[in-house]
Design an enzyme around this catalytic site. Structure first.
Site, PDB file in Angstrom:
ATOM      1  N   ARG A   1      28.613 -10.750 -10.945  1.00 57.63           N
ATOM      2  CA  ARG A   1      27.305 -10.376 -11.530  1.00 57.63           C
ATOM      3  C   ARG A   1      26.641 -11.601 -12.137  1.00 57.63           C
ATOM      4  O   ARG A   1      25.448 -11.810 -12.013  1.00 57.63           O
ATOM      5  CB  ARG A   1      27.455  -9.259 -12.570  1.00 57.63           C
ATOM      6  CG  ARG A   1      26.170  -9.027 -13.366  1.00 57.63           C
ATOM      7  CD  ARG A   1      26.079  -7.689 -14.073  1.00 57.63           C
ATOM      8  NE  ARG A   1      27.310  -7.280 -14.731  1.00 57.63           N
ATOM      9  CZ  ARG A   1      27.780  -7.804 -15.868  1.00 57.63           C
ATOM     10  NH1 ARG A   1      27.124  -8.754 -16.497  1.00 57.63           N
ATOM     11  NH2 ARG A   1      28.927  -7.374 -16.369  1.00 57.63           N
TER      12      ARG A   1
ATOM     13  N   TYR B   1       1.028  -1.706  -5.775  1.00 58.85           N
ATOM     14  CA  TYR B   1       2.112  -1.053  -5.030  1.00 58.85           C
ATOM     15  C   TYR B   1       2.511   0.223  -5.783  1.00 58.85           C
ATOM     16  O   TYR B   1       2.735   0.185  -7.000  1.00 58.85           O
ATOM     17  CB  TYR B   1       3.298  -2.013  -4.923  1.00 58.85           C
ATOM     18  CG  TYR B   1       4.501  -1.404  -4.250  1.00 58.85           C
ATOM     19  CD1 TYR B   1       4.488  -1.159  -2.878  1.00 58.85           C
ATOM     20  CD2 TYR B   1       5.620  -1.055  -4.979  1.00 58.85           C
ATOM     21  CE1 TYR B   1       5.580  -0.579  -2.258  1.00 58.85           C
ATOM     22  CE2 TYR B   1       6.717  -0.476  -4.359  1.00 58.85           C
ATOM     23  CZ  TYR B   1       6.685  -0.241  -3.009  1.00 58.85           C
ATOM     24  OH  TYR B   1       7.764   0.334  -2.403  1.00 58.85           O
TER      25      TYR B   1
ATOM     26  N   ASP C   1       3.041 -10.830  -8.070  1.00 54.88           N
ATOM     27  CA  ASP C   1       3.780 -10.218  -6.969  1.00 54.88           C
ATOM     28  C   ASP C   1       3.175 -10.772  -5.684  1.00 54.88           C
ATOM     29  O   ASP C   1       2.079 -10.385  -5.276  1.00 54.88           O
ATOM     30  CB  ASP C   1       3.662  -8.687  -7.037  1.00 54.88           C
ATOM     31  CG  ASP C   1       4.477  -7.995  -5.945  1.00 54.88           C
ATOM     32  OD1 ASP C   1       4.742  -8.634  -4.903  1.00 54.88           O
ATOM     33  OD2 ASP C   1       4.831  -6.811  -6.114  1.00 54.88           O
TER      34      ASP C   1
ATOM     35  N   LYS D   1      10.730  -7.308   2.572  1.00 49.08           N
ATOM     36  CA  LYS D   1       9.571  -7.380   3.456  1.00 49.08           C
ATOM     37  C   LYS D   1       9.626  -8.670   4.279  1.00 49.08           C
ATOM     38  O   LYS D   1      10.564  -8.860   5.024  1.00 49.08           O
ATOM     39  CB  LYS D   1       8.304  -7.254   2.625  1.00 49.08           C
ATOM     40  CG  LYS D   1       8.347  -6.133   1.557  1.00 49.08           C
ATOM     41  CD  LYS D   1       8.390  -4.746   2.133  1.00 49.08           C
ATOM     42  CE  LYS D   1       8.695  -3.659   1.118  1.00 49.08           C
ATOM     43  NZ  LYS D   1       7.824  -3.577  -0.037  1.00 49.08           N
TER      44      LYS D   1
HETATM   45  C1  LIG Z   1       7.944  -3.106  -1.338  1.00 52.93           C
HETATM   46  C2  LIG Z   1       7.217  -3.698  -2.472  1.00 52.93           C
HETATM   47  C3  LIG Z   1       7.762  -3.705  -3.755  1.00 52.93           C
HETATM   48  C4  LIG Z   1       9.100  -3.046  -4.061  1.00 52.93           C
HETATM   49  O1  LIG Z   1      10.147  -3.693  -3.426  1.00 52.93           O
HETATM   50  P1  LIG Z   1      11.516  -2.936  -2.958  1.00 52.93           P
HETATM   51  O2  LIG Z   1      12.279  -4.024  -2.323  1.00 52.93           O
HETATM   52  O3  LIG Z   1      11.098  -1.858  -2.017  1.00 52.93           O
HETATM   53  O4  LIG Z   1      12.136  -2.388  -4.187  1.00 52.93           O
HETATM   54  C5  LIG Z   1       7.037  -4.303  -4.766  1.00 52.93           C
HETATM   55  N1  LIG Z   1       5.843  -4.873  -4.536  1.00 52.93           N
HETATM   56  C6  LIG Z   1       5.280  -4.880  -3.315  1.00 52.93           C
HETATM   57  C7  LIG Z   1       3.959  -5.527  -3.119  1.00 52.93           C
HETATM   58  C8  LIG Z   1       5.940  -4.293  -2.246  1.00 52.93           C
HETATM   59  O5  LIG Z   1       5.372  -4.288  -1.024  1.00 52.93           O
END
Ligand SMILES: *Cc1c(COP(=O)(O)O)cnc(C)c1O
Length: 380
Positions: free
Chosen positions: A46, A98, A170, A195
């Site tokens: 961890r 999101y 983000d 992603k």
């Molecule tokens: C998918 C996504 C998240 C969340 O990520 P996870 O890996 O699904 O927990 C946060 N912000 C954006 C812009 C996303 O597309």
């Protein structure tokens, strides 16, 4: 060094004993101590695992950061970063956020005394006007979801810095390849690595990069303290995906531009949102601050019946949530990714029952267009 080269190099340096060109998967929970009060640098996975650290060092390098951090999901990464704030703090947040982030803020963190104001962060004056004495954070999506509004990161980071506000971006939709938000002044960049970074729709992962070493130390304290770290197998998969980030995105962008222009000329389509189109309000800003326009397209069709046709009658294109992978996916934001936003608010944002979102993959663009064409022409 160019980011294409940096991406391929991730993990290459790790195993000097065997010279393995990929980092080994250190599937171990704990590490033997060489002596009393001694450590190899690893004690417990961890707190630190070599495979995860290889990924963390890699994402830090791509972003020009002091340090990088890997979490079990994008949401875990955002949660860990939000733990930097305390009761009574106020954050200004992108409004067409999101859906999962909106749910986390409104239904979980609001219970712990954090306050959120949602607004159009592509408008810096709105942001400035919303700052209160207790505003401690600015949480911005560099390219918003699903309407692809573009935030002026340099201007927002400057506003935040002047007021002592933490600027968190983000940057999932663009990745360090297309936009380096730390270079533009942001304090923290975060990514759903599920992603584009892992890129194959096969891993759930979250990544964070931090510019300032002292802030990075605090982020590490929270990563280890709250513990939502990424496991070694998924760290390895993410590294493997990241090696091809730049060629995937090059191809995805080429395809996205072709498809966006095709959609624009389609009589069934009433609006197309793609920042690579000259008529998109964020086009010039994207050109000025980044290296590309990404591969996400939102578009509005003329009738709700057409929505159903496109979701159900496309064959190559999969009707599925998520984005950024090699496969092209189509989603219906109003009922999927943005279902947790109240219907009136959704409508106000433009996320209506005729809006679809495409995450364009690396297939042949002509095949993708033929698939859409066939779905538009199909019987309901
Ligand atoms: C998918 C996504 C998240 C969340 O990520 P996870 O890996 O699904 O927990 C946060 N912000 C954006 C812009 C996303 O597309």
């Amino acid at each position: 060094m160019n980011i294409a080269t940096q991406a391929v190099q991730i993990g290459l340096e790790w195993d000097s004993r065997t010279g393995a060109v990929t980092v080994p998967i250190y599937q171990t929970a704990t590490f033997r101590h060489p002596g009393l009060g001694q450590s190899t640098g690893y004690d417990y996975s961890r707190s630190g695992n070599p495979t995860r650290q290889s990924l963390e060092a890699g994402i830090a390098r791509l972003d020009g950061a002091a340090r990088g951090f890997a979490y079990s999901s994008g949401m875990a990464a955002i949660t860990s970063i939000l733990l930097l704030f305390k009761q009574g703090d106020h954050l200004i947040v992108t409004e067409d956020l999101y859906g999962g982030t909106y749910r986390l803020f409104e239904q979980i963190f609001s219970q712990y005394g954090l306050e959120f104001t949602y607004l159009d962060t592509s408008d810096c004056q709105l942001v400035e006007a919303a700052i209160r004495p207790n505003t401690k954070g600015l949480f911005v999506e560099s390219l918003t979801n699903p309407l692809l509004k573009v935030a002026d990161i340099r201007a927002l980071a400057a506003i935040a810095k002047e007021r002592g506000i933490l600027c968190i971006v983000d940057n999932t939709f663009l990745t360090p390849y297309l936009l380096k938000v730390l270079d533009l002044g942001a304090d923290i960049a975060l990514y759903s690595g599920s992603k584009y970074l892992s890129g194959h729709n096969d891993t759930i992962c979250g990544l964070v990069t931090v510019k300032d070493p002292a802030l990075a130390e605090r982020v590490y304290f929270h990563q280890n303290g709250a513990g939502a770290v990424l496991g070694p197998q998924d760290s390895w998969l993410t590294i493997r995906g990241m090696k091809t980030l730049t060629i995937r995105l090059d191809r995805q962008q080429q395809n996205a531009e072709r498809i966006a222009r095709w959609l624009e000329s389609n009589p069934h389509v009433t609006r197309v949102f793609y920042p690579g189109l000259e008529n998109h309000p964020g086009h010039d800003l994207m050109k000025a601050q980044g290296k590309g326009f990404g591969a996400m397209i939102a578009f509005e069709v003329a009738t709700p019946e057409l929505v159903e046709k496109l979701l159900l009658k496309t064959e190559l294109i999969s009707f599925a949530e998520s984005l950024g992978g090699v496969e092209t996916l189509i989603t219906f934001p109003a009922v999927q990714t943005h279902a947790d936003i109240e219907p009136e608010k959704r409508e106000l944002l433009g996320i209506n029952n005729r809006l679809l979102r495409l995450s364009v993959g690396i297939e042949d663009a002509d095949d993708l267009i033929a698939d859409l064409e066939k779905a538009f022409a199909s019987e309901a």
